[in-house]
Design a protein around this motif. Structure first.
Motif, PDB file in Angstrom:
ATOM      1  N   ILE A 337     -68.521  18.410 -38.150  1.00  0.00           N
ATOM      2  CA  ILE A 337     -68.843  18.313 -36.718  1.00  0.00           C
ATOM      3  C   ILE A 337     -67.587  17.830 -35.994  1.00  0.00           C
ATOM      4  CG2 ILE A 337     -70.234  17.151 -34.967  1.00  0.00           C
ATOM      5  CD1 ILE A 337     -72.475  16.963 -36.984  1.00  0.00           C
ATOM      6  N   ILE A 338     -67.211  18.542 -34.947  1.00  0.00           N
ATOM      7  CA  ILE A 338     -66.049  18.171 -34.135  1.00  0.00           C
ATOM      8  C   ILE A 338     -66.497  17.980 -32.689  1.00  0.00           C
ATOM      9  CG2 ILE A 338     -63.828  18.943 -33.201  1.00  0.00           C
ATOM     10  CD1 ILE A 338     -63.341  20.477 -35.750  1.00  0.00           C
ATOM     11  N   ASP A 339     -66.116  16.840 -32.101  1.00  0.00           N
ATOM     12  CA  ASP A 339     -66.332  16.618 -30.670  1.00  0.00           C
ATOM     13  C   ASP A 339     -64.958  16.568 -29.992  1.00  0.00           C
ATOM     14  OD1 ASP A 339     -67.637  16.264 -28.307  1.00  0.00           O
ATOM     15  OD2 ASP A 339     -68.386  14.249 -28.734  1.00  0.00           O
ATOM     16  N   GLU A 340     -64.919  16.833 -28.687  1.00  0.00           N
ATOM     17  CA  GLU A 340     -63.662  16.965 -27.926  1.00  0.00           C
ATOM     18  C   GLU A 340     -62.849  18.167 -28.424  1.00  0.00           C
ATOM     19  OE1 GLU A 340     -61.958  12.830 -26.572  1.00  0.00           O
ATOM     20  OE2 GLU A 340     -62.352  12.743 -28.731  1.00  0.00           O
ATOM     21  N   GLY A 341     -63.529  19.214 -28.851  1.00  0.00           N
ATOM     22  CA  GLY A 341     -62.850  20.373 -29.421  1.00  0.00           C
ATOM     23  C   GLY A 341     -61.904  21.063 -28.469  1.00  0.00           C
ATOM     24  N   GLN A 342     -62.041  20.824 -27.149  1.00  0.00           N
ATOM     25  CA  GLN A 342     -61.187  21.500 -26.168  1.00  0.00           C
ATOM     26  C   GLN A 342     -59.725  21.079 -26.272  1.00  0.00           C
ATOM     27  OE1 GLN A 342     -63.499  19.231 -25.397  1.00  0.00           O
ATOM     28  NE2 GLN A 342     -62.569  17.647 -24.132  1.00  0.00           N
ATOM     29  N   VAL A 343     -59.428  19.945 -26.951  1.00  0.00           N
ATOM     30  CA  VAL A 343     -58.035  19.498 -27.078  1.00  0.00           C
ATOM     31  C   VAL A 343     -57.527  19.633 -28.512  1.00  0.00           C
ATOM     32  CG1 VAL A 343     -58.112  17.971 -25.082  1.00  0.00           C
ATOM     33  CG2 VAL A 343     -58.793  17.092 -27.324  1.00  0.00           C
ATOM     34  N   LEU A 362     -70.152  22.584 -36.482  1.00  0.00           N
ATOM     35  CA  LEU A 362     -70.559  22.438 -35.075  1.00  0.00           C
ATOM     36  C   LEU A 362     -69.361  21.872 -34.309  1.00  0.00           C
ATOM     37  CD1 LEU A 362     -72.584  22.243 -32.683  1.00  0.00           C
ATOM     38  CD2 LEU A 362     -73.157  19.943 -33.502  1.00  0.00           C
ATOM     39  N   ILE A 363     -68.954  22.564 -33.256  1.00  0.00           N
ATOM     40  CA  ILE A 363     -67.839  22.093 -32.436  1.00  0.00           C
ATOM     41  C   ILE A 363     -68.319  21.973 -30.985  1.00  0.00           C
ATOM     42  CG2 ILE A 363     -65.495  22.522 -31.606  1.00  0.00           C
ATOM     43  CD1 ILE A 363     -64.922  24.068 -34.130  1.00  0.00           C
ATOM     44  N   CYS A 364     -68.166  20.777 -30.418  1.00  0.00           N
ATOM     45  CA  CYS A 364     -68.541  20.518 -29.019  1.00  0.00           C
ATOM     46  C   CYS A 364     -67.275  20.467 -28.163  1.00  0.00           C
ATOM     47  CB  CYS A 364     -69.284  19.194 -28.905  1.00  0.00           C
ATOM     48  SG  CYS A 364     -70.787  19.102 -29.905  1.00  0.00           S
ATOM     49  N   CYS A 365     -67.337  21.052 -26.983  1.00  0.00           N
ATOM     50  CA  CYS A 365     -66.140  21.081 -26.134  1.00  0.00           C
ATOM     51  C   CYS A 365     -66.514  21.154 -24.656  1.00  0.00           C
ATOM     52  CB  CYS A 365     -65.238  22.248 -26.513  1.00  0.00           C
ATOM     53  SG  CYS A 365     -66.006  23.861 -26.314  1.00  0.00           S
ATOM     54  N   ASP A 366     -65.588  20.694 -23.829  1.00  0.00           N
ATOM     55  CA  ASP A 366     -65.726  20.762 -22.366  1.00  0.00           C
ATOM     56  C   ASP A 366     -64.343  21.036 -21.787  1.00  0.00           C
ATOM     57  OD1 ASP A 366     -66.053  20.431 -19.678  1.00  0.00           O
ATOM     58  OD2 ASP A 366     -66.732  18.347 -19.748  1.00  0.00           O
ATOM     59  N   GLU A 367     -64.121  22.240 -21.333  1.00  0.00           N
ATOM     60  CA  GLU A 367     -62.787  22.663 -20.887  1.00  0.00           C
ATOM     61  C   GLU A 367     -62.332  21.945 -19.623  1.00  0.00           C
ATOM     62  OE1 GLU A 367     -62.429  26.973 -20.768  1.00  0.00           O
ATOM     63  OE2 GLU A 367     -63.997  27.098 -22.289  1.00  0.00           O
ATOM     64  N   THR A 368     -63.244  21.268 -18.915  1.00  0.00           N
ATOM     65  CA  THR A 368     -62.839  20.533 -17.706  1.00  0.00           C
ATOM     66  C   THR A 368     -62.254  19.164 -18.045  1.00  0.00           C
ATOM     67  OG1 THR A 368     -65.013  19.490 -17.383  1.00  0.00           O
ATOM     68  CG2 THR A 368     -64.672  21.664 -16.404  1.00  0.00           C
ATOM     69  N   GLN A 369     -62.331  18.759 -19.312  1.00  0.00           N
ATOM     70  CA  GLN A 369     -61.831  17.440 -19.702  1.00  0.00           C
ATOM     71  C   GLN A 369     -60.579  17.561 -20.580  1.00  0.00           C
ATOM     72  OE1 GLN A 369     -64.605  14.082 -20.347  1.00  0.00           O
ATOM     73  NE2 GLN A 369     -66.142  15.663 -20.639  1.00  0.00           N
ATOM     74  N   VAL A 370     -59.583  18.217 -20.042  1.00  0.00           N
ATOM     75  CA  VAL A 370     -58.292  18.324 -20.707  1.00  0.00           C
ATOM     76  C   VAL A 370     -57.254  17.748 -19.764  1.00  0.00           C
ATOM     77  CG1 VAL A 370     -56.592  19.858 -21.749  1.00  0.00           C
ATOM     78  CG2 VAL A 370     -59.040  20.397 -21.924  1.00  0.00           C
ATOM     79  N   PHE A 371     -56.560  16.700 -20.203  1.00  0.00           N
ATOM     80  CA  PHE A 371     -55.587  16.043 -19.341  1.00  0.00           C
ATOM     81  C   PHE A 371     -54.275  16.816 -19.319  1.00  0.00           C
ATOM     82  CE2 PHE A 371     -58.025  12.053 -20.743  1.00  0.00           C
ATOM     83  CZ  PHE A 371     -58.985  12.257 -19.758  1.00  0.00           C
ATOM     84  N   SER A 372     -53.446  16.505 -18.341  1.00  0.00           N
ATOM     85  CA  SER A 372     -52.240  17.291 -18.081  1.00  0.00           C
ATOM     86  C   SER A 372     -51.273  17.317 -19.262  1.00  0.00           C
ATOM     87  CB  SER A 372     -51.523  16.746 -16.842  1.00  0.00           C
ATOM     88  OG  SER A 372     -51.187  15.383 -17.028  1.00  0.00           O
ATOM     89  N   TYR A 373     -51.270  16.285 -20.078  1.00  0.00           N
ATOM     90  CA  TYR A 373     -50.340  16.212 -21.201  1.00  0.00           C
ATOM     91  C   TYR A 373     -50.921  16.846 -22.473  1.00  0.00           C
ATOM     92  CZ  TYR A 373     -53.315  12.162 -22.125  1.00  0.00           C
ATOM     93  OH  TYR A 373     -54.394  11.347 -22.336  1.00  0.00           O
ATOM     94  N   GLU A 374     -52.127  17.385 -22.382  1.00  0.00           N
ATOM     95  CA  GLU A 374     -52.786  17.971 -23.543  1.00  0.00           C
ATOM     96  C   GLU A 374     -52.812  19.493 -23.437  1.00  0.00           C
ATOM     97  OE1 GLU A 374     -56.053  14.490 -24.565  1.00  0.00           O
ATOM     98  OE2 GLU A 374     -56.531  15.965 -23.022  1.00  0.00           O
ATOM     99  N   SER A 375     -52.898  20.144 -24.586  1.00  0.00           N
ATOM    100  CA  SER A 375     -53.062  21.602 -24.601  1.00  0.00           C
ATOM    101  C   SER A 375     -54.553  21.925 -24.663  1.00  0.00           C
ATOM    102  CB  SER A 375     -52.336  22.204 -25.800  1.00  0.00           C
ATOM    103  OG  SER A 375     -52.843  21.678 -27.009  1.00  0.00           O
ATOM    104  N   LYS A 376     -54.949  23.004 -23.989  1.00  0.00           N
ATOM    105  CA  LYS A 376     -56.364  23.351 -23.897  1.00  0.00           C
ATOM    106  C   LYS A 376     -56.642  24.624 -24.674  1.00  0.00           C
ATOM    107  CE  LYS A 376     -58.047  25.140 -20.040  1.00  0.00           C
ATOM    108  NZ  LYS A 376     -58.574  25.252 -18.666  1.00  0.00           N
ATOM    109  N   ILE A 377     -57.798  24.623 -25.321  1.00  0.00           N
ATOM    110  CA  ILE A 377     -58.270  25.845 -25.958  1.00  0.00           C
ATOM    111  C   ILE A 377     -59.659  26.156 -25.408  1.00  0.00           C
ATOM    112  CG2 ILE A 377     -59.211  24.566 -27.952  1.00  0.00           C
ATOM    113  CD1 ILE A 377     -58.467  27.054 -29.666  1.00  0.00           C
ATOM    114  N   ALA A 378     -59.896  27.387 -25.065  1.00  0.00           N
ATOM    115  CA  ALA A 378     -61.165  27.784 -24.453  1.00  0.00           C
ATOM    116  C   ALA A 378     -62.288  27.827 -25.493  1.00  0.00           C
ATOM    117  CB  ALA A 378     -61.015  29.150 -23.790  1.00  0.00           C
ATOM    118  N   ALA A 379     -63.509  27.632 -25.029  1.00  0.00           N
ATOM    119  CA  ALA A 379     -64.671  27.668 -25.930  1.00  0.00           C
ATOM    120  C   ALA A 379     -64.786  29.039 -26.602  1.00  0.00           C
ATOM    121  CB  ALA A 379     -65.934  27.350 -25.135  1.00  0.00           C
TER     122      ALA A 379
END
Length: 873
Positions: A337-343, A362-379
């Motif tokens: 299980i992974i949470d914060e998968g968007q980063v 199971l991977i949980c993610c929220d693409e709106t919670q990626v800070f400027s210094y982080e890389s984002k991956i889409a669901a």
């Protein structure tokens, strides 16, 4: 007019015409010393003792109170009424007993008021029959006070309405005499009104609301249980959705369910604080909760590699993790299980899929919670990596209070419908603008503490700069003292630092006084919160009450702020520094909050530009930045970025020639609370290396004198100043000088010679093209008036001469000296060696910038003009 309760108009009831008419007549015909209460409902089980009827509830239509006239109760009965022997009747035959009804009300209310500490109170009463005419007709004893000494009608009919106010006062005077009522005071009357119509807030206490919210909104719902069933039936799943939709709750519950079925579960997150929270929630299970980088550290130890947490660790760690996966050394688990998968980066997720081949993920993610210094991956990308057709999107937000949910939807709109079943409670989101955010933070914490809120329910979240509690300030203060000591040691060899030292010393003393006073008022304030934490560390977590501290130093980051808003489950308090609303390039949050916070626009209009609230007069036609200050009795120069060459030359002229001080106000940004004020010293032509700043002040809003004002050592200096409306006599000369500089052809040589060397130089400057001025300004603009102004003045003169000369022409120092002595007669007072040295310094400065080069001759001071302008390249 009388003071009415309610003051917005009569209360709606069965009397659609009669009572509203009486309400407005009483309001208009009685003066403000009267208080009139409309419609007082009462409950009294003793009411039956009045007329032996079982009616423990009732209502007084109007209660009129006055400190001299006493208290009068009125019963209003609209419609035409007749009296038949012992009973009042309407035309349709309905019977009524208005007098008994009124007496029940009076005799229930009067003893109750008396027992509340007002034993002297007596209440008279009267009947109002606005549609009936009693004139010349028999009146029953029920409508009269039959006191033989002074009989009095207590009924008002249609004929009384024209002068109803006077009639009411007459009846009140009668009852005052009949009941022997003594005069009282307006204060006593107000106390009785407060007793009858109290102002009380029956809103639930926050401690109660927190428990209620947790029970109603934070527990697993039937719909979420269906999602869990789906997780059990599907081997793999990507769960996405905005903050508050229950992703972490579902992941945690799913993990526990898997563990209960004897599966070995690995639960991986990005955030250390989230990992600690999940560990605490799952400490009774065998689930391994860890962060990704902790997993990488474990991998390094398992592989026998040394662990070094240097700058490259975060880049190298995933490679070590992949090596451990390849070597199959990371242990055997049954589910992931992974949470914060968007980063989580793509290569990390590929490593996990290699590790967990053919196992539940199971991977949980929220693409709106990626800070400027982080890389984002889409669901959708995550779904492809773990071989899932599509992500499953949650759209119902149960965690966030409705006001917070609405704010987030407005600032971060989505391309799908978001739902909140929570009721709209306006007090669950408080957005505040403050000139002193730290004090507002402490006040907010104290208010919650005094309201009985537990420290465990309050979290302070900051975006960048942590709020300074006492211990942090003491540490910072000690460091600044150390820095000042070092600066003081340099003064003996660098005299120009003395003014800077004095300014920093006074500033430090002011800070110490201000903050120490604040800490003394709000003692132990940090103990009244559970934790104070950066939003970078608090993503994925929640707290019943979140106070967001938006410190004044950094620009507002909408993503971080949205993440912070979403942490609250019952109440969100956001403290914005006032200056945030003045910055031209604002965030989306600032834009919508500025619209909704009361009085922000008024504050902006008051304070920006700063001179708007100051008593200043514009003097110059071509120089809007220079004004005469009636408060400071001096010249005010406002520079939003850096002084233009023209303004700088005028400042130097004023510093040389005017008898009044010159104040320079500057700010790095369009933020009025950051404006600093420097008093410019009077200068002389031989002051080459002088630091020309005489004094430093803060320039900020004063609530006492209601304007932007000068501050020194936490005191407003302008509160003590008397504004002088007169303008100085020298203004006429200055305005004429401005005309000479801007229109030199209209004036004689004799008049031009009256100009100071700085204004003559300004005339010389104005002969350049816009392009030529821009090239010179890039080199010296902003430096003209600060350090060694005479050095900069000669640099400007020489620069103008160079740029006006032809490409390849010869520039001779001796010729420049003679030329300037002829133009600027004031310079003839300078020693020849000093004059020559300054011209040499100016030529070398332009040589270092590639404008000129030395000629290959034995005679010093001869240069050749090089290409400067783009067209000359």
């Amino acid at each position: 007019m009388a003071r009415m309760i309610p003051d917005i108009g009569p209360i709606a009831n069965d009397s659609h015409r009669a009572e509203p008419d009486i309400y407005w007549r009483l309001k208009k015909q009685l003066d403000e010393s009267f208080i009139v209460i409309h419609s007082i409902p009462w409950i009294s089980t003793k009411a039956r003792e009045i007329d032996h009827r079982d009616v423990p509830t009732g209502e007084i239509d109007f209660l009129i109170l006055h400190p001299i006239y006493g208290i009068l109760a009125l019963e209003v009965k609209g419609g035409v009424i007749a009296f038949e022997r012992t009973t009042f009747v309407y035309r349709d035959g309905r019977k009524l007993q208005p007098v008994n009804q009124l007496r029940r009300g009076v005799h229930s209310l009067q003893p109750w008021i008396q027992k509340q500490g007002f034993p002297f109170i007596r209440i008279g009463y009267g009947i109002v029959l606005p549609d009936s005419d009693l004139g010349g007709k028999p009146v029953p004893p029920a409508l009269m006070d039959i006191n033989p000494e002074s009989p009095k009608h207590i009924a008002f009919d249609k004929t009384s309405l024209k002068h109803f106010g006077k009639a009411v006062m007459s009846l009140m005077q009668h009852w005052k005499q009949a009941l022997a009522v003594k005069d009282t005071t307006a204060q006593i009357i107000d106390q009785i009104v407060d007793l009858i119509c109290p102002m009380a807030d029956y809103t639930q206490r926050w401690s109660t609301r927190i428990l209620s919210d947790a029970h109603q909104w934070l527990a697993l719902t039937d719909e979420q249980q269906k999602h869990l069933d789906r997780m059990h039936t599907q081997q793999r799943m990507v769960l996405t959705g905005r903050s508050g939709t229950g992703k972490t709750l579902l992941a945690l519950t799913h993990a526990r369910s898997l563990a209960n079925n004897a599966l070995r579960v690995l639960f991986v997150v990005f955030n250390v604080e989230l990992a600690q929270y999940l560990k605490a929630q799952l400490n009774d299970t065998t689930i391994n909760v860890t962060t990704f980088h902790k997993l990488c550290t474990d991998a390094r130890r398992i592989l026998g590699l040394s662990v070094s947490f240097d700058d490259n660790w975060f880049h190298e760690a995933p490679k070590v993790f992949q090596l451990a996966v390849d070597a199959q050394q990371l242990g055997d688990y049954d589910a992931l299980i992974i949470d914060e998968g968007q980063v989580f980066k793509q290569e990390w997720l590929l490593s996990f899929t290699q590790w967990f081949i053919d196992k539940p993920i199971l991977i949980c993610c929220d693409e709106t919670q990626v800070f400027s210094y982080e890389s984002k991956i889409a669901a959708s990308e995550i779904a492809q990596i773990i071989n899932v057709p599509n992500p499953f999107t949650l759209s119902m937000n149960l965690r966030s209070p409705r006001s917070v949910f609405d704010r987030l939807c407005e600032v971060l709109p989505s391309d799908y419908e978001q739902i909140s079943p929570r009721p709209h409670e306006q007090d669950t989101l408080r957005e505040l603008a403050s000139d002193f955010p730290l004090q507002t933070l402490f006040e907010s914490i104290y208010i919650l503490h005094n309201a009985g809120v537990s420290a465990q329910d309050i979290t302070v979240v900051y975006l960048q700069d942590e709020p300074m509690y006492r211990n942090a300030f003491q540490k910072k203060y000690s460091q600044k003292q150390h820095d000042l000591k070092q600066l003081k040691e340099r003064i003996s060899s660098e005299h120009h630092l003395h003014s800077r030292y004095q300014y920093q010393l006074h500033s430090l003393e002011d800070d110490h006084r201000t903050y120490t006073s604040l800490y003394d008022i709000y003692k132990n304030v940090e103990s009244y919160v559970n934790k104070t934490i950066s939003i970078r560390k608090y993503r994925g977590l929640e707290s019943p009450i979140v106070i967001i501290y938006v410190s004044g130093e950094e620009r507002v980051d909408d993503t971080m702020l949205a993440c912070a808003y979403a942490r609250a489950t019952s109440l969100c308090i956001v403290i914005y520094p006032t200056e945030k609303f003045f910055i031209s390039k604002t965030s989306q949050f600032i834009s919508v909050v500025m619209r909704d916070i009361p009085d922000v626009k008024t504050i902006i209009k008051q304070r920006w530009p700063p001179y708007r609230s100051m008593h200043m007069s514009s003097i110059f036609t071509t120089l809007p930045d220079i004004r005469w200050s009636h408060t400071w009795q001096g010249w005010s120069v406002m520079e939003e970025q850096s002084l233009s060459i023209s303004t700088a030359l005028w400042v130097l002229h004023l510093a040389l020639s005017s008898q009044y001080p010159v104040f320079l106000a500057s700010t790095p940004e369009r933020t009025p609370n950051d404006w600093s004020l420097r008093e410019y010293a009077h200068i002389s032509l031989d002051a080459w290396k002088v630091y020309p700043i005489k004094g430093h002040y803060e320039l900020k809003w004063c609530d006492v004198c209601h304007r932007i004002a000068r501050w020194k050592r936490s005191h407003c200096l302008d509160c003590l100043s008397d504004d002088d409306v007169r303008l100085p006599n020298e203004i006429q000369d200055l305005q004429r000088y401005e005309l000479i500089v801007t229109n030199p052809s209209n004036f004689s040589p004799a008049e031009k010679r009256k100009l100071s060397l700085f204004l003559l130089a300004l005339g010389y400057w104005r002969t350049l093209s816009v392009e030529e001025q821009a090239v010179i300004a890039q080199s010296i603009q902003g430096q003209m008036v600060l350090v060694g102004p005479m050095i900069r003045f000669f640099q400007l003169l020489v620069g103008i001469t160079i740029i006006k000369s032809k490409l390849g022409s010869t520039i001779r120092r001796d010729i420049l000296i003679n030329q300037y002595k002829n133009w600027f007669t004031e310079l003839n007072e300078l020693p020849a060696s000093m004059f020559r040295d300054q011209i040499s310094i100016a030529l070398n400065s332009w040589k270092s910038q590639g404008w000129i080069e030395k000629e290959q001759v034995k005679i010093p001071g001869i240069y050749r003009r090089l290409a400067i302008l783009p067209k000359e390249a």
